[in-house]
Scaffold this active site. Structure first.
Site, PDB file in Angstrom:
ATOM      1  N   ARG A 191      24.924   7.186 -19.482  1.00  0.00           N
ATOM      2  CA  ARG A 191      25.070   7.135 -20.947  1.00  0.00           C
ATOM      3  C   ARG A 191      25.488   5.748 -21.425  1.00  0.00           C
ATOM      4  O   ARG A 191      25.062   5.293 -22.500  1.00  0.00           O
ATOM      5  CB  ARG A 191      26.122   8.165 -21.371  1.00  0.00           C
ATOM      6  CG  ARG A 191      26.393   8.235 -22.861  1.00  0.00           C
ATOM      7  CD  ARG A 191      27.719   8.935 -23.116  1.00  0.00           C
ATOM      8  NE  ARG A 191      28.819   8.195 -22.535  1.00  0.00           N
ATOM      9  CZ  ARG A 191      30.038   8.695 -22.293  1.00  0.00           C
ATOM     10  NH1 ARG A 191      30.277   9.951 -22.577  1.00  0.00           N
ATOM     11  NH2 ARG A 191      30.992   7.942 -21.771  1.00  0.00           N
ATOM     12  N   ARG A 204      28.552  -5.438 -16.700  1.00  0.00           N
ATOM     13  CA  ARG A 204      28.968  -4.531 -15.639  1.00  0.00           C
ATOM     14  C   ARG A 204      27.732  -3.737 -15.223  1.00  0.00           C
ATOM     15  O   ARG A 204      27.105  -3.079 -16.059  1.00  0.00           O
ATOM     16  CB  ARG A 204      30.069  -3.583 -16.134  1.00  0.00           C
ATOM     17  CG  ARG A 204      31.355  -4.300 -16.498  1.00  0.00           C
ATOM     18  CD  ARG A 204      32.455  -3.325 -16.848  1.00  0.00           C
ATOM     19  NE  ARG A 204      32.163  -2.622 -18.090  1.00  0.00           N
ATOM     20  CZ  ARG A 204      32.891  -1.609 -18.552  1.00  0.00           C
ATOM     21  NH1 ARG A 204      33.910  -1.163 -17.851  1.00  0.00           N
ATOM     22  NH2 ARG A 204      32.579  -1.025 -19.695  1.00  0.00           N
TER      23      ARG A 204
END
Length: 387
Positions: A191, A204
């Site tokens: 998500r 990230r």
């Protein structure tokens, strides 16, 4: 509480939304008077209102232990996420402001709780340190990373439940506890693709190269519109990977004996399968935020009381996801096999009859009904203001 337009489209959401709003307000008013516990619960409400609501299901002693556990791991996660701090200085982040309140609360916990929190925090810290300078290359790396940041949370919670004297551990408790954590973590990683890839000062990247490398030269390329077809295919493979943990999760929840612990564990799992159903085959994952509408979240919290409710929700969401599978998708066969296994497991329990689905509900365009709802809302809000 939710936009008026959404509530009018889904009027069945209104009562659960009101109940959730009142429950949140009640929880916020029940902050303990002691400074350290007051800090812990106030912080919990700020960082995660939904979790602070779910945690209220637990008895006071266990709730305190889970609250401290959550905040300790949240602090550890904050250190890992703060990429602006040089690697050799990250251990000092644990000395963040006001953390002494969490330490004081920890010292008041029973020894069994303390030992569980200490062990898991130590193991999680070591695992996170390993991945600070190591990318997630293979699916095995992906599973290992998720084990350190979430699977260990599942193991830690099981240890806290055992320490509370309300649950017993099954022979395979470590494996299925780990799956509970991995299912939630993989859902979050899927998500949160766009948020993570746009992280400043450094992206990230938790999606494994073994998967995304089939569809793009760089992970960040998936967010560009010209790569939409390949991006969605990659997304679908990520979702399919997460689905393999469902059977373990259902087994774990079915073994729980305490109703409050059951609700505490079951609500996030239903939210996860619902989120995966929304994300699957959905290019919006690469454009913005994809999440369950607030009214559906309120329904999950309100209606999840028994294992029959869990089987029903997993069955409904797996059906919803199944309708979105494109037969031309490279992983369509694997996706369908996993969904059909989940559906069969749920059907074989024999509890799917005589239930109300909150997954496949449609908007209700009846104008008279909408007017009545608006009037009812006005009355309710007037009552809430007066009280």
């Amino acid at each position: 509480m939710g936009s008026l337009g959404t509530m009018l489209r889904y009027p069945d959401d209104i009562y659960p939304l009101l109940k959730m709003k009142r429950a949140i307000e009640k929880a916020e008013k029940q902050i303990p008077p002691e400074p350290h516990w007051g800090f812990c619960y106030s912080m919990l409400h700020k960082v995660s209102r939904s979790f602070s609501l779910v945690i209220q299901q637990l008895n006071t002693e266990l709730r305190n232990a889970v609250c401290v556990f959550y905040l300790v791991l949240r602090a550890l996660d904050t250190v890992e996420d703060d990429t602006s701090i040089p690697t050799d200085e990250k251990e000092y982040k644990v000395l963040m402001d006001q953390f002494h309140h969490v330490s004081a609360a920890f010292l008041e916990l029973e020894k069994g709780y303390q030992e569980a929190i200490e062990e898991i925090t130590r193991r999680m810290g070591a695992g996170m340190a390993k991945f600070i300078c190591q990318e997630v290359e293979t699916v095995d790396d992906y599973d290992e990373y998720c084990h350190y940041v979430a699977g260990l949370v599942g193991l830690g919670l099981s240890k806290l439940f055992l320490a509370a004297g309300t649950e017993v551990l099954t022979p395979d408790w470590e494996a299925i506890s780990n799956s509970m954590g991995l299912f939630l973590q993989k859902t979050n990683i899927i998500r949160d693709y766009l948020e993570d890839i746009n992280e400043i000062p450094k992206s990230r990247m938790f999606w494994p190269r073994e998967i995304w490398g089939k569809y793009a030269d760089k992970l960040e390329d998936l967010k560009y519109e010209e790569n939409s077809t390949k991006s969605v295919q990659c997304l679908n493979e990520m979702v399919t990977n997460a689905l393999m943990h469902i059977e373990d999760c259902l087994k774990y929840m079915a073994a729980l004996r305490d109703p409050s612990i059951f609700r505490f564990c079951a609500i996030p799992q239903i939210m996860a399968i619902g989120t995966l159903a929304l994300c699957y085959n959905n290019v919006q994952v690469f454009r913005g935020v994809v999440k369950l509408r607030r009214g559906l979240t309120a329904k999950v919290i309100d209606r999840t009381k028994t294992m029959a409710d869990v089987y029903g929700a997993f069955y409904d969401f797996s059906c919803m996801l199944k309708t979105k599978v494109d037969k031309n998708d490279p992983n369509a066969s694997k996706t369908l096999n996993r969904l059909e296994a989940v559906q069969k497991l749920c059907r074989d329990t024999g509890v799917l009859h005589n239930r109300k689905s909150y997954v496949n509900d449609k908007g209700q365009p009846n104008n008279v009904f909408i007017i009545m709802v608006v009037i009812l809302l006005a009355i309710v809000f007037a009552y809430l203001r007066a009280n």
